[in-house]
Design an enzyme around this catalytic site. Structure first.
Site, PDB file in Angstrom:
ATOM      1  CG  LEU A  70      36.652  71.537 -29.505  1.00 48.19           C
ATOM      2  CD1 LEU A  70      38.172  71.820 -29.096  1.00 48.19           C
ATOM      3  CD2 LEU A  70      36.510  71.367 -31.001  1.00 48.19           C
ATOM      4  N   PRO A  71      33.864  68.469 -28.628  1.00 47.71           N
ATOM      5  CG  PRO A  71      33.585  66.844 -30.066  1.00 47.71           C
ATOM      6  CD  PRO A  71      34.346  68.172 -29.865  1.00 47.71           C
ATOM      7  CE  LYS A 179      26.582  70.005 -19.845  1.00 49.08           C
ATOM      8  NZ  LYS A 179      25.086  70.262 -19.982  1.00 49.08           N
ATOM      9  CE  LYS A 248      31.048  64.558 -23.661  1.00 49.97           C
ATOM     10  NZ  LYS A 248      31.065  66.104 -23.520  1.00 49.97           N
TER      11      LYS A 248
END
Ligand code: NAD
Length: 299
Positions: A70-71, A179, A248
């Site tokens: 998911l985002p 990440k 993000k």
């Protein structure tokens, strides 16, 4: 965990989720998939082991493993724990099942989710990926894993259906930290290359030649090698990774660096540039359109 005996719930079938789910199907796993966008069901029309369901609750019923692609963490936390009066799915996840968050999420949220899910008897692993849509399609993603060693060992064969390099970096949340830091380094490279090529063009240089020199020199990076010719100098801007998601990621990295009380001047500037470009280019812009944004800015 043999593929034929393992039921997977896959939530989030976007640009990355679809090819990753397809590689699991190819390996023999049965999948129940859910996405807010019902149109994605058509992408699996040929596969009898894939069932598109109408709610996340339905997807996780009897699931041995739930995978999220998911985002961001806001969406994941609402899905798990509920929001706006709606209850989440966490308490309905089968006991002793796995929840693997393969999205690029916030390490802080993931640490918290790991703690709360353990209390419910659910095993949490963060396993974000790097490599983009191309590597998601050919199953050669780099998968970074956070969580208990025994969980990593049990899940390695499944993760190996989607990725080539699978590395455990620490406990739950650690992979999401690595990440975010990786994507910050990558974004800084993208912005630097965009600025450099723009200035080179202003000077009257051939940007293709300049990038060839970068690739033969110490300025070489993932942007010069894989993005400049394929997505930037041809104005295609269609790599499949949105600027919103890149923005993000650098915000997660900046918060992480600040939480560690470490120097973050360049990360701060990257966040400011990414946010402004994202706002100016609008919804749906690819991250490689950073070059377009830089070209449009005049001093
Ligand atoms: P995407 O926007 O293409 O896909 C996200 C999907 O999630 C969409 O199909 C959307 O409809 C669905 N969704 C959103 N909210 C939902 C909800 N509440 N319930 C069910 N479905 C919901 O994004 P993507 O490019 O596939 O990226 C997914 C994740 O992977 C992100 O965290 C991103 O940062 C990360 N990532 C992307 C890439 C890339 O190259 N695109 C590479 C590595 C990591």
């Amino acid at each position: 965990m043999k593929p034929a005996d393992t039921k997977i719930a896959f939530v989030g079938l976007g640009l990355m989720g679809v090819p990753m789910a397809k590689n699991l199907l190819k390996a023999g796993y049965a999948l129940a998939g859910f996405d807010l966008n019902k149109d994605v069901a058509a992408k699996f029309a040929d596969d009898k082991r894939f069932q598109f369901v109408s709610s996340p609750e339905q997807a996780i019923q009897d699931a041995d493993i739930t995978i999220l692609m998911l985002p961001d963490s806001t969406i994941i936390d609402s899905l798990l724990w509920g929001s706006a009066g709606q209850s989440g799915i966490a308490e309905k996840l089968p006991k002793n099942s796995y929840l693997i968050d393969m999205s690029s999420s916030s390490p802080t949220s993931s640490k918290e989710n790991n703690k709360k899910l353990a209390q419910l008897g659910v095993k949490f692993v963060d396993a974000p990926v790097s490599g983009g849509v191309k590597k998601a399609i050919d199953g050669s993603l780099s998968i970074i894993v956070g969580g208990q060693k025994t969980h990593f060992e049990e899940l390695s064969p499944l993760l190996g259906c989607m990725g080539k390099s699978i590395v455990q970096v620490g406990d739950a949340g650690a992979a999401h930290a690595v990440k975010a830091l990786n994507n910050y380094v990558s974004a800084a490279g993208l912005i630097a290359v965009s600025e450099a090529l723009n200035a080179a063009a202003e000077f009257g240089l051939d940007t293709h030649v300049v990038n060839t020199v970068f690739n033969a020199s110490t300025g070489r990076n993932n942007t010069t090698e894989n993005k400049v010719e394929n997505f930037m100098l041809n104005d295609a801007f269609n790599s499949g990774f949105s600027l919103t998601l890149m923005s993000k990621d650098v915000q997660i990295a900046l918060k992480f660096i600040q939480d560690m009380n470490c120097y973050a001047d360049l990360a701060q500037q990257c966040v400011a540039t990414a946010k402004e470009a994202d706002q100016k280019l609008g919804k749906g812009a690819d991250h490689t359109a950073m070059y377009d944004y830089v070209r449009s800015q005049k001093r």
